[in-house]
Scaffold this active site. Structure first.
Site, PDB file in Angstrom:
ATOM      1  N   ARG A  23       0.855  -1.185   0.000  1.00 22.14           N
ATOM      2  CA  ARG A  23       0.000   0.000   0.000  1.00 22.14           C
ATOM      3  C   ARG A  23       0.889   1.232   0.000  1.00 22.14           C
ATOM      4  O   ARG A  23       1.430   1.622   1.023  1.00 22.14           O
ATOM      5  CB  ARG A  23      -0.897  -0.024   1.238  1.00 22.14           C
ATOM      6  N   SER A  91     -12.751  -1.896  -3.673  1.00 22.03           N
ATOM      7  CA  SER A  91     -13.342  -1.346  -2.448  1.00 22.03           C
ATOM      8  C   SER A  91     -14.719  -0.752  -2.711  1.00 22.03           C
ATOM      9  O   SER A  91     -14.925  -0.060  -3.710  1.00 22.03           O
ATOM     10  CB  SER A  91     -12.453  -0.241  -1.863  1.00 22.03           C
ATOM     11  N   LYS A 120      -6.540   6.318   6.623  1.00 20.22           N
ATOM     12  CA  LYS A 120      -6.923   7.175   5.502  1.00 20.22           C
ATOM     13  C   LYS A 120      -7.084   8.604   5.994  1.00 20.22           C
ATOM     14  O   LYS A 120      -7.583   8.833   7.085  1.00 20.22           O
ATOM     15  CB  LYS A 120      -8.246   6.703   4.893  1.00 20.22           C
TER      16      LYS A 120
END
Length: 191
Positions: A23, A91, A120
């Site tokens: 990520r 997602s 996030k």
């Protein structure tokens, strides 16, 4: 995290991780790509899929899967980049997105954030366990719960229909070392 991503990946794989996601939300410099290449080699050595976040182009170069968000490349377009074999995940954050995802060429659909998340900058609204249970009823693909998943709440997600959970924060230990990350992964596998 102060710990090198390649060393962290090695520790998690040593602890039994069956899939890893790279990520990286920033610029893909040569150094970042080199780290991802090393992690890809580690994953292949133990037959654990590697998933690259957001970027089908880099996933293709790494012979990895890709996880896409709502604002990323469409799953069908990602398939033209990486082919039919690698994993594509997608997602979703509400029932409408979940229903739309059913016709996409994806291997799994993620739903959340189920719980409050710190990973996030601007997370979508929390959906909770009831939201997860509700979309499970309309979903025909493998379901991954995302957002704020910990060892303390993962069982709630599985009970609501998630086949698996995506974890970031609860995998990281302070301080981070090969031993502590491996042991944390082993704890997760005992759940």
């Amino acid at each position: 995290m102060d710990f090198d991503p390649v060393k962290a990946a090695a520790a998690l794989l040593d602890g039994g991780a069956r899939i890893l996601q790279f990520r990286h939300k920033g610029f893909w410099s040569r150094d970042v790509f080199a780290q991802a290449q090393e992690i890809a080699v580690l994953c292949r050595s133990v037959d654990a899929p590697l998933i690259v976040n957001d970027r089908a182009d880099y996933a293709g170069l790494l012979r990895a899967g890709v996880h896409l968000g709502q604002d990323d490349l469409l799953p069908a377009d990602a398939r033209t980049v990486i082919g039919s074999e690698p994993i594509v995940g997608f997602s979703t954050h509400n029932p409408g997105q979940m229903c739309a995802a059913q016709s996409e060429p994806v291997d799994y659909v993620a739903f959340g954030p189920v719980f409050t998340t710190g990973s996030k900058e601007r997370p979508d609204p929390t959906v909770g366990i009831e939201g997860l249970r509700m979309v499970h009823a309309v979903n025909s693909k493998p379901l991954v719960a995302i957002g704020g998943i910990t060892r303390d709440n993962a069982a709630l997600c599985w009970g609501a229909g998630a086949g698996s959970v995506a974890v970031i924060g609860d995998l990281l230990t302070h301080p981070c070392s090969h031993r502590t990350l491996r042991e944390r992964m082993e704890e997760w596998l005992k759940l």
